[in-house]
Design an enzyme around this catalytic site. Structure first.
Site, PDB file in Angstrom:
ATOM      1  N   HIS A 111       1.067  -1.206   0.112  1.00 33.56           N
ATOM      2  CA  HIS A 111      -0.126  -0.106   0.004  1.00 33.56           C
ATOM      3  C   HIS A 111       0.856   1.322   0.025  1.00 33.56           C
ATOM      4  O   HIS A 111       1.593   1.606   0.560  1.00 33.56           O
ATOM      5  CB  HIS A 111      -0.889   0.051   1.269  1.00 33.56           C
ATOM      6  CG  HIS A 111      -1.956   0.877   1.028  1.00 33.56           C
ATOM      7  ND1 HIS A 111      -2.998   0.922   0.495  1.00 33.56           N
ATOM      8  CD2 HIS A 111      -2.045   2.179   1.441  1.00 33.56           C
ATOM      9  CE1 HIS A 111      -3.882   2.086   0.220  1.00 33.56           C
ATOM     10  NE2 HIS A 111      -3.052   2.968   0.972  1.00 33.56           N
ATOM     11  N   ALA A 112       0.656   2.085  -1.070  1.00 36.42           N
ATOM     12  CA  ALA A 112       1.558   3.242  -1.141  1.00 36.42           C
ATOM     13  C   ALA A 112       1.645   4.118   0.033  1.00 36.42           C
ATOM     14  O   ALA A 112       0.501   4.448   0.787  1.00 36.42           O
ATOM     15  CB  ALA A 112       1.227   4.269  -2.447  1.00 36.42           C
ATOM     16  N   HIS A 131       0.160  11.852  -5.567  1.00 36.34           N
ATOM     17  CA  HIS A 131      -0.310  11.761  -4.446  1.00 36.34           C
ATOM     18  C   HIS A 131       0.816  11.700  -3.195  1.00 36.34           C
ATOM     19  O   HIS A 131       1.037  12.599  -2.359  1.00 36.34           O
ATOM     20  CB  HIS A 131      -1.302  10.683  -4.361  1.00 36.34           C
ATOM     21  CG  HIS A 131      -2.024  10.550  -2.630  1.00 36.34           C
ATOM     22  ND1 HIS A 131      -3.377  11.215  -2.448  1.00 36.34           N
ATOM     23  CD2 HIS A 131      -1.271   9.830  -1.590  1.00 36.34           C
ATOM     24  CE1 HIS A 131      -3.440  10.875  -1.199  1.00 36.34           C
ATOM     25  NE2 HIS A 131      -2.394  10.223  -0.708  1.00 36.34           N
ATOM     26  N   GLU A 132       1.514  10.780  -3.517  1.00 40.61           N
ATOM     27  CA  GLU A 132       2.625  10.462  -2.333  1.00 40.61           C
ATOM     28  C   GLU A 132       3.645  11.681  -2.297  1.00 40.61           C
ATOM     29  O   GLU A 132       4.113  11.934  -1.318  1.00 40.61           O
ATOM     30  CB  GLU A 132       3.565   9.119  -2.678  1.00 40.61           C
ATOM     31  CG  GLU A 132       2.393   8.023  -2.668  1.00 40.61           C
ATOM     32  CD  GLU A 132       1.744   7.756  -1.321  1.00 40.61           C
ATOM     33  OE1 GLU A 132       2.253   8.434  -0.214  1.00 40.61           O
ATOM     34  OE2 GLU A 132       0.508   7.384  -1.433  1.00 40.61           O
ATOM     35  N   HIS A 183       2.967  14.472  -0.453  1.00 42.03           N
ATOM     36  CA  HIS A 183       3.355  14.179   1.200  1.00 42.03           C
ATOM     37  C   HIS A 183       4.566  14.543   1.377  1.00 42.03           C
ATOM     38  O   HIS A 183       4.994  15.314   2.499  1.00 42.03           O
ATOM     39  CB  HIS A 183       2.963  12.731   1.702  1.00 42.03           C
ATOM     40  CG  HIS A 183       1.598  12.557   1.530  1.00 42.03           C
ATOM     41  ND1 HIS A 183       0.642  12.918   2.481  1.00 42.03           N
ATOM     42  CD2 HIS A 183       0.958  11.198   1.096  1.00 42.03           C
ATOM     43  CE1 HIS A 183      -0.351  12.268   2.281  1.00 42.03           C
ATOM     44  NE2 HIS A 183      -0.266  11.244   1.479  1.00 42.03           N
ATOM     45  N   GLU A 210      -3.524  14.948   2.575  1.00 39.74           N
ATOM     46  CA  GLU A 210      -3.946  13.893   1.589  1.00 39.74           C
ATOM     47  C   GLU A 210      -4.142  14.660   0.211  1.00 39.74           C
ATOM     48  O   GLU A 210      -4.373  14.138  -0.773  1.00 39.74           O
ATOM     49  CB  GLU A 210      -5.037  13.136   2.017  1.00 39.74           C
ATOM     50  CG  GLU A 210      -4.759  12.172   3.297  1.00 39.74           C
ATOM     51  CD  GLU A 210      -3.725  11.100   3.231  1.00 39.74           C
ATOM     52  OE1 GLU A 210      -3.448  10.788   2.029  1.00 39.74           O
ATOM     53  OE2 GLU A 210      -2.806  10.865   4.149  1.00 39.74           O
ATOM     54  N   TRP A 254     -20.865  -2.599   9.098  1.00 41.60           N
ATOM     55  CA  TRP A 254     -20.109  -1.952   8.201  1.00 41.60           C
ATOM     56  C   TRP A 254     -20.742  -2.339   6.737  1.00 41.60           C
ATOM     57  O   TRP A 254     -20.957  -1.197   6.036  1.00 41.60           O
ATOM     58  CB  TRP A 254     -18.821  -3.051   7.915  1.00 41.60           C
ATOM     59  CG  TRP A 254     -18.039  -2.881   6.677  1.00 41.60           C
ATOM     60  CD1 TRP A 254     -17.917  -3.609   5.311  1.00 41.60           C
ATOM     61  CD2 TRP A 254     -16.885  -1.930   6.408  1.00 41.60           C
ATOM     62  NE1 TRP A 254     -17.100  -3.393   4.675  1.00 41.60           N
ATOM     63  CE2 TRP A 254     -16.230  -2.203   5.363  1.00 41.60           C
ATOM     64  CE3 TRP A 254     -16.292  -0.772   7.164  1.00 41.60           C
ATOM     65  CZ2 TRP A 254     -15.083  -1.539   4.663  1.00 41.60           C
ATOM     66  CZ3 TRP A 254     -15.472  -0.325   6.737  1.00 41.60           C
ATOM     67  CH2 TRP A 254     -14.673  -0.482   5.348  1.00 41.60           C
ATOM     68  N   HIS A 284      -6.295   0.577   5.851  1.00 41.81           N
ATOM     69  CA  HIS A 284      -6.300   1.755   6.812  1.00 41.81           C
ATOM     70  C   HIS A 284      -6.909   0.974   7.928  1.00 41.81           C
ATOM     71  O   HIS A 284      -6.796   1.541   9.082  1.00 41.81           O
ATOM     72  CB  HIS A 284      -7.185   2.876   6.368  1.00 41.81           C
ATOM     73  CG  HIS A 284      -6.370   3.440   4.843  1.00 41.81           C
ATOM     74  ND1 HIS A 284      -6.666   2.722   3.866  1.00 41.81           N
ATOM     75  CD2 HIS A 284      -5.554   4.462   4.735  1.00 41.81           C
ATOM     76  CE1 HIS A 284      -6.050   3.496   2.883  1.00 41.81           C
ATOM     77  NE2 HIS A 284      -5.161   4.402   3.352  1.00 41.81           N
ATOM     78  N   TYR A 288      -9.319  11.179   3.745  1.00 40.01           N
ATOM     79  CA  TYR A 288      -9.556  11.311   2.536  1.00 40.01           C
ATOM     80  C   TYR A 288     -10.821  11.924   1.884  1.00 40.01           C
ATOM     81  O   TYR A 288     -10.965  12.371   0.767  1.00 40.01           O
ATOM     82  CB  TYR A 288      -9.174   9.778   1.893  1.00 40.01           C
ATOM     83  CG  TYR A 288      -8.077   9.045   2.302  1.00 40.01           C
ATOM     84  CD1 TYR A 288      -7.006   9.486   1.758  1.00 40.01           C
ATOM     85  CD2 TYR A 288      -8.133   8.209   3.348  1.00 40.01           C
ATOM     86  CE1 TYR A 288      -5.617   8.720   2.285  1.00 40.01           C
ATOM     87  CE2 TYR A 288      -7.037   7.363   3.718  1.00 40.01           C
ATOM     88  CZ  TYR A 288      -5.944   7.926   3.118  1.00 40.01           C
ATOM     89  OH  TYR A 288      -4.646   7.298   3.759  1.00 40.01           O
TER      90      TYR A 288
HETATM   91  O1  X8Z Z   1      -4.191   5.277   1.114  1.00 43.16           O
HETATM   92  C1  X8Z Z   1      -4.114   6.102   0.161  1.00 43.16           C
HETATM   93  C2  X8Z Z   1      -2.804   6.538  -0.453  1.00 43.16           C
HETATM   94  C3  X8Z Z   1      -1.764   6.609   0.674  1.00 43.16           C
HETATM   95  S1  X8Z Z   1      -1.969   7.875   1.743  1.00 43.16           S
HETATM   96  C4  X8Z Z   1      -2.386   5.950  -1.358  1.00 43.16           C
HETATM   97  N1  X8Z Z   1      -5.243   6.702  -0.321  1.00 43.16           N
HETATM   98  C5  X8Z Z   1      -6.475   6.240   0.082  1.00 43.16           C
HETATM   99  C6  X8Z Z   1      -6.840   4.623  -0.270  1.00 43.16           C
HETATM  100  O2  X8Z Z   1      -6.202   4.089  -1.137  1.00 43.16           O
HETATM  101  O3  X8Z Z   1      -7.749   4.123   0.043  1.00 43.16           O
HETATM  102  C7  X8Z Z   1      -5.459   7.725  -1.463  1.00 43.16           C
HETATM  103  C8  X8Z Z   1      -6.829   7.569  -1.647  1.00 43.16           C
HETATM  104  C9  X8Z Z   1      -7.729   6.881  -0.745  1.00 43.16           C
HETATM  105 ZN    ZN Z   2      -1.727   9.736   1.278  1.00 38.86          ZN
END
Ligand code: X8Z
Ligand code: ZN
Length: 606
Positions: free
Chosen positions: A347-348, A377-378, A381, A405, A477, A505, A515
């Site tokens: 996960h990025a 996006h990254e 940050h 974000e 959920w 997350h 987000y």
């Molecule tokens: O988790 C992220 C980023 C890293 S902060 C890639 N995002 C959320 C996801 O992937 O669920 C960006 C958009 C929503």
């Molecule tokens: Zn992010």
């Protein structure tokens, strides 16, 4: 994600002496601490926290880029040391509740008091257990695989890539269900974690961790959800129109027995493992009239872009705004590709390892337009982290977490045809007759996301507040998925299912409302920056590429960090202290009219 764990505290030892011979008269209350004491406390606390924060970040990086027994142990240990330290200092900050201090000192005390996400109990055994659960949950997600047979296991990245392009409903259903096997064993651990964090929260004077999560937005914790409802109310009519059109088109494509037209959309058909953004099914829902829409994935592949070249291209956007290039160490230490032979957290995420210039990203980059956006996006940050690095520790953060974000996404909104032509990824800019197609593509990514961005923490806040018990975790959920997104589980969910855990997350304990906020804020930022850049065209065609004025204005906000309430930071860039989704309505106005026309004989809703 970025690490910003604040910490510290030296245990304050009360100087009150007990002893014999003290007369009644001598038992006066200890003097109230002074404003100078508060400042000294903050200085000491921040210095002490910093000492642990960086080694903890290195341990976390080692774990995320190489998941194994040993890296798990070290990262859990360091995380425990750091969070216990912060909890102790947070506790101690209460000593200054009645001290008259300047606004800046009060802000730092408040930030410290509310800085933890999963506060550990003071009890050493419990705090170690909490750290171990957190670390194990992260590892289970990162190393999770779905095995079709003994020798045929699929990673999340592989399944996601197939679900992006597959139109085989059975295969997608198999992956959808297969990935959710990974999270079943997380459920009991998650429930235990909630109990422990709530004990920690109570020790810090909060009623539960939910109150802490909602209390990070420069307004009372109970007011914040109302603010979210207001924003969601602004977007919902547009989301409903998009949902209606997408469901109708999916019904045409897969048949109305697979996609019933009076129910939520089955969650496996939207081109994404979580049905959170729908850009990958553009071909199914696009306007019937031929539209020229740049295919960034095809262009990247044709032009031989690799992972590094994609990141360099994203860096050059920031450079064009006047931001200094990324340091050499960024290129040496980042992880751009999924390595062979070891598990990693794909996960990025973006990292700042020393609050100086050790910036990195960690991604398993795919050569697609979607991932090109994620890279921006990254980097958003990383540039934010660099901009606020000279602030005191407690201010080395974004104005609120939604700002962090939103920055890279704001830049990615400038990846318009005009920009793609400038960098040679396309040859021609499609004319205005193609705008509905291009707006549809953006809406599938951004508008479809908004209710998902909202519902994840609607669930967690209830769970953390103890309103939802473990036996109802999964049921609630799906109630929220249906209520906000209008999507439903494509299969009956067993009593052992823990579908929230299949979203990064949740096991990683990264709050998600950020987000939702980012998806509102990025349009406000984009509009403000386009104005500053002097781009007078429609918002969806504006690119701020090359505008030093826009870069300066952006940087002015970024370098404030969290030193001021987010409302001030927002006003610095946009002139208004209010989050406002009306920019979204403006951006997509032509698409909204088009959708209303398409939907006029359809029965919408679920
Ligand atoms: O988790 C992220 C980023 C890293 S902060 C890639 N995002 C959320 C996801 O992937 O669920 C960006 C958009 C929503
Ligand atoms: Zn992010």
């Amino acid at each position: 994600m970025k690490h910003t764990h604040l910490s510290v505290l030296a245990v304050f030892i009360s100087a009150a002496l007990t002893g014999c011979g003290q007369s009644e008269k001598a038992q006066t209350a200890p003097p109230a601490p002074s404003a100078a004491d508060a400042k000294a406390f903050l200085t000491e606390a921040q210095a002490d926290i910093e000492k642990v924060q960086f080694p903890a970040a290195h341990a976390e990086w080692s774990y995320a880029t190489n998941i194994n027994y040993d890296t798990a142990a070290v990262s859990a240990y360091m995380n425990e040391v750091l969070s216990s330290k912060v909890a102790q200092y947070s506790n101690e900050a209460a000593r200054f509740n009645n001290t008259e201090v300047d606004a800046d000192t009060r802000r730092q005390l408040d930030l410290l008091r509310n800085s933890l996400t999963m506060p550990p109990p003071a009890d050493a055994e419990k705090s170690a257990r909490l750290a171990k659960i957190s670390s194990d949950l992260g590892g289970m997600y990162g190393s999770g695989k779905y095995c079709r047979s003994e020798n045929d296991c699929k990673t999340l990245v592989e399944m996601s890539a197939e679900m992006a392009t597959s139109r085989d409903a059975d295969l997608m259903l198999e992956y959808w269900a297969g990935w959710r096997e990974v999270s079943k064993p997380m459920k009991d651990m998650y429930a235990e974690q909630v109990e422990l964090a709530n004990q920690g929260a109570r020790e810090l004077g909060f009623s539960n961790a939910s109150e802490m999560w909602r209390g990070k937005y420069d307004m009372p914790a109970d007011e914040f959800p109302k603010e979210l409802d207001r924003l969601w109310g602004q977007v919902k009519p547009f989301y409903d129109a998009l949902h209606c059109h997408v469901r109708a088109k999916l019904g045409d494509y897969y048949g109305e027995d697979v996609v019933p037209q009076d129910k939520p959309i089955p969650a496996h058909l939207l081109g994404n493992m979580w049905a959170q953004s729908w850009g990958n099914i553009y071909d199914i829902v696009k306007p019937e009239q031929e539209m020229q829409v740049p295919d960034v994935t095809a262009a990247l592949v044709e032009q031989g872009y690799d992972e590094i070249k994609m990141v360099k291209q994203a860096e050059s956007f920031f450079s064009s705004l006047g931001f200094a290039q990324l340091p050499e160490s960024f290129w040496e230490r980042s992880m751009f590709q999924q390595p062979e032979g070891r598990d990693v957290q794909c996960h990025a995420s973006a990292w700042d390892l020393d609050d100086k210039d050790d910036l990195r990203i960690k991604m398993c980059i795919q050569i697609t337009g979607e991932e090109f956006n994620v890279i921006h996006h990254e980097l958003g940050h990383n540039y934010y982290q660099r901009a606020y690095k000279d602030q005191p520790l407690l201010y080395r953060n974004s104005a609120n977490d939604g700002f962090h974000e939103a920055i890279g996404d704001t830049i990615a909104l400038s990846i318009t045809p005009k920009y793609l032509k400038q960098i040679g990824l396309i040859d021609e800019i499609p004319d205005a007759s193609n705008d509905i197609g291009m707006l549809m593509q953006v809406a599938l990514d951004k508008i479809a996301f908004i209710p998902f961005g909202l519902m994840v923490d609607q669930w967690r806040w209830k769970v953390l507040a103890g309103e939802v018990k473990p036996e109802d975790y999964n049921k609630v959920w799906w109630e929220l998925r249906e209520k906000y997104q209008g999507v439903m589980a494509p299969l009956a969910r067993g009593t052992d299912a823990f579908d929230p855990g299949a979203k990064y997350h949740v096991p990683a304990n990264v709050p998600y409302t950020r987000y939702f906020l980012a998806h509102i804020l990025q349009f406000q930022f984009h509009r403000a920056l386009c104005d500053i850049a002097g781009d007078e065209g429609p918002l969806n065609r504006c690119s701020i590429y090359g505008s030093k004025e826009a870069g300066t204005a952006l940087n002015n906000m970024l370098e404030m960090g969290s030193s001021k309430p987010w409302q001030d930071a927002l006003a610095t860039l946009t002139g208004s202290p209010q989050m406002d989704a009306s920019t979204i309505a403006d951006y997509f106005a032509p698409l909204k009219s088009w959708l209303d026309e398409q939907n006029k004989d359809r029965s919408c809703g679920w």
